[in-house]
Write a protein that holds these residues in place. Sequence first.
Motif, mmCIF file in Angstrom:
data_model
loop_
_atom_site.group_PDB
_atom_site.id
_atom_site.type_symbol
_atom_site.label_atom_id
_atom_site.label_comp_id
_atom_site.label_asym_id
_atom_site.label_seq_id
_atom_site.Cartn_x
_atom_site.Cartn_y
_atom_site.Cartn_z
ATOM 1 N N LYS A 154 0.849 -1.209 0.000
ATOM 2 C CA LYS A 154 0.000 0.000 0.000
ATOM 3 C C LYS A 154 0.876 1.248 0.000
ATOM 4 O O LYS A 154 0.555 2.238 -0.661
ATOM 5 N N VAL A 155 1.987 1.175 0.748
ATOM 6 C CA VAL A 155 2.940 2.298 0.793
ATOM 7 C C VAL A 155 3.454 2.581 -0.624
ATOM 8 O O VAL A 155 3.511 3.725 -1.078
ATOM 9 N N TYR A 156 3.793 1.499 -1.344
ATOM 10 C CA TYR A 156 4.308 1.642 -2.713
ATOM 11 C C TYR A 156 3.252 2.263 -3.632
ATOM 12 O O TYR A 156 3.562 3.126 -4.454
ATOM 13 N N VAL A 217 7.124 10.334 6.181
ATOM 14 C CA VAL A 217 7.348 8.955 6.641
ATOM 15 C C VAL A 217 6.135 8.109 6.255
ATOM 16 O O VAL A 217 5.012 8.356 6.704
ATOM 17 N N ALA A 218 6.377 7.120 5.381
ATOM 18 C CA ALA A 218 5.278 6.293 4.874
ATOM 19 C C ALA A 218 5.120 5.019 5.690
ATOM 20 O O ALA A 218 4.051 4.416 5.716
ATOM 21 N N PHE A 219 6.207 4.590 6.332
ATOM 22 C CA PHE A 219 6.151 3.449 7.248
ATOM 23 C C PHE A 219 7.266 3.573 8.262
ATOM 24 O O PHE A 219 8.384 3.997 7.943
ATOM 25 N N ALA A 220 6.982 3.204 9.519
ATOM 26 C CA ALA A 220 7.999 3.149 10.570
ATOM 27 C C ALA A 220 7.574 2.043 11.518
ATOM 28 O O ALA A 220 6.508 2.139 12.136
ATOM 29 N N GLY A 221 8.365 0.963 11.583
ATOM 30 C CA GLY A 221 7.989 -0.146 12.451
ATOM 31 C C GLY A 221 8.881 -1.347 12.253
ATOM 32 O O GLY A 221 9.865 -1.291 11.503
ATOM 33 N N VAL A 230 12.372 2.270 8.422
ATOM 34 C CA VAL A 230 11.675 3.528 8.110
ATOM 35 C C VAL A 230 11.657 3.693 6.601
ATOM 36 O O VAL A 230 12.687 3.531 5.935
ATOM 37 N N PHE A 231 10.464 3.958 6.056
ATOM 38 C CA PHE A 231 10.309 4.239 4.627
ATOM 39 C C PHE A 231 9.935 5.719 4.493
ATOM 40 O O PHE A 231 8.969 6.159 5.127
ATOM 41 N N VAL A 232 10.671 6.473 3.693
ATOM 42 C CA VAL A 232 10.340 7.877 3.448
ATOM 43 C C VAL A 232 9.892 8.031 1.997
ATOM 44 O O VAL A 232 10.610 7.646 1.072
ATOM 45 N N GLN A 283 9.883 4.396 -9.182
ATOM 46 C CA GLN A 283 8.808 3.884 -10.048
ATOM 47 C C GLN A 283 8.545 2.412 -9.757
ATOM 48 O O GLN A 283 8.434 1.583 -10.656
ATOM 49 N N ASN A 284 8.485 2.085 -8.461
ATOM 50 C CA ASN A 284 8.119 0.732 -8.033
ATOM 51 C C ASN A 284 9.164 -0.356 -8.231
ATOM 52 O O ASN A 284 8.817 -1.541 -8.250
ATOM 53 N N HIS A 285 10.450 0.035 -8.380
ATOM 54 C CA HIS A 285 11.511 -0.978 -8.406
ATOM 55 C C HIS A 285 12.625 -0.534 -7.469
ATOM 56 O O HIS A 285 13.000 0.632 -7.471
ATOM 57 N N TRP A 286 13.169 -1.491 -6.703
ATOM 58 C CA TRP A 286 14.379 -1.195 -5.920
ATOM 59 C C TRP A 286 15.531 -1.074 -6.896
ATOM 60 O O TRP A 286 15.779 -1.987 -7.684
ATOM 61 N N ILE A 287 16.184 0.059 -6.853
ATOM 62 C CA ILE A 287 17.248 0.319 -7.834
ATOM 63 C C ILE A 287 18.570 0.628 -7.119
ATOM 64 O O ILE A 287 18.615 0.734 -5.898
ATOM 65 N N ASP A 288 19.616 0.798 -7.895
ATOM 66 C CA ASP A 288 20.942 1.088 -7.369
ATOM 67 C C ASP A 288 20.990 2.538 -6.873
ATOM 68 O O ASP A 288 21.089 3.472 -7.680
ATOM 69 N N GLY A 289 20.918 2.709 -5.558
ATOM 70 C CA GLY A 289 20.857 4.049 -4.972
ATOM 71 C C GLY A 289 22.059 4.916 -5.316
ATOM 72 O O GLY A 289 21.920 6.116 -5.548
ATOM 73 N N LEU A 290 23.251 4.307 -5.354
ATOM 74 C CA LEU A 290 24.465 5.090 -5.640
ATOM 75 C C LEU A 290 24.455 5.578 -7.093
ATOM 76 O O LEU A 290 24.869 6.700 -7.378
ATOM 77 N N GLN A 291 23.956 4.730 -7.991
ATOM 78 C CA GLN A 291 23.833 5.148 -9.398
ATOM 79 C C GLN A 291 22.795 6.260 -9.518
ATOM 80 O O GLN A 291 22.973 7.223 -10.271
ATOM 81 N N PHE A 292 21.720 6.157 -8.746
ATOM 82 C CA PHE A 292 20.669 7.188 -8.755
ATOM 83 C C PHE A 292 21.230 8.550 -8.311
ATOM 84 O O PHE A 292 20.888 9.592 -8.879
ATOM 85 N N LEU A 293 22.125 8.528 -7.299
ATOM 86 C CA LEU A 293 22.723 9.786 -6.816
ATOM 87 C C LEU A 293 23.473 10.490 -7.944
ATOM 88 O O LEU A 293 23.485 11.716 -8.021
#
Length: 312
Positions: A154-156, A217-221, A230-232, A283-293
């Motif tokens: 639902k968060v996604y 914060v979309a989820f914390a638990g 924690v999801f932001v 866009q709903n896929h876990w991606i390479d965060g360092l490449q995104f930066l």
Amino acid sequence: MNMISIILAFLLVSCGTKTINTLTSKPVALPQYKVVEHVVYPGKVKKLRISQPEVGSDHELICGDKKLSSLKNNDQIEAFFSVNYKYLEKNKNKIIPCYVNSLIGGQRLNFHVFNLHVKPFNYPKSFIKVAKKHVDLSPEDLQRFLGEKEIINKVYEVSMHTPKLFKKDFIKPLKSKITGVYGSRRVFNNKKDSWHSGTDFRARTPIPIPSSNDGVVAFAGDLFFNGNAVFVDHGMGIITMYCHLSKINVKIGDRVDQGTIIGLSGNTGRSSAPHLHWGVRVQNHWIDGLQFLQEQKEEGLVAYHHKATDKK
Ligand SMILES: [Zn+2]
């Protein structure tokens, strides 16, 4: 369908690049885009920009069959496009076409702007030992995991409709050594084949973890695999996730700024040693965060108009 829309539909089919402005009844010249060809990789992000759509309104950017969460200004559409890590394992078609969808004279029209060619990327493979209970789930644990999955899904879903909440570029949550790279194929206890969907940062003792950017914060638990997490939600289809925390400082619905301490690092959930797992979802896929930066700082892939004077 009334007579006017039948005529309009006929004109659209027969003219191809002309449509009727319903207010003036004059034909409107539609923009023609050159289709830009570009290579993209599974698990990586591409910044897309379309300048001056010129005609129509309510522009959307569609890649494949997916409407992207985008930022729309009067003269520009901007979006971060991502390719699923397992795209090439699941799809035969290696070319993803992208379209600008625009409302013109009461009709929704697609303009083909990009062809994204998905090419394989060689991610490393590693073997990891973790507690047996985190590989072979008991019926109770499986039940718990499936319940959590529903909440997180639902968060996604919500994140795809959140407007852009950030002004600055995203930052790494820690400057410590990276102990686990994104995309590595992981074999748990020589059994379960998985892949690493985030970046691991060294954090031997509990240290403060800042949010990578402004958001909500979309989820914390506490989650079975991720531990205290924690999801932001940052808007524009971007989520960052901070896992295995020893302490959570925020609650669902809190607005955070870039740098707000969301909790302390730890070793909760499926974790073999204290560290921070940082996930970036685009866009709903876990991606390479360092490449995104890196990619966020780029100009992006720009669509441009085809002019009559251009040579073919
Ligand atoms: Zn990790």
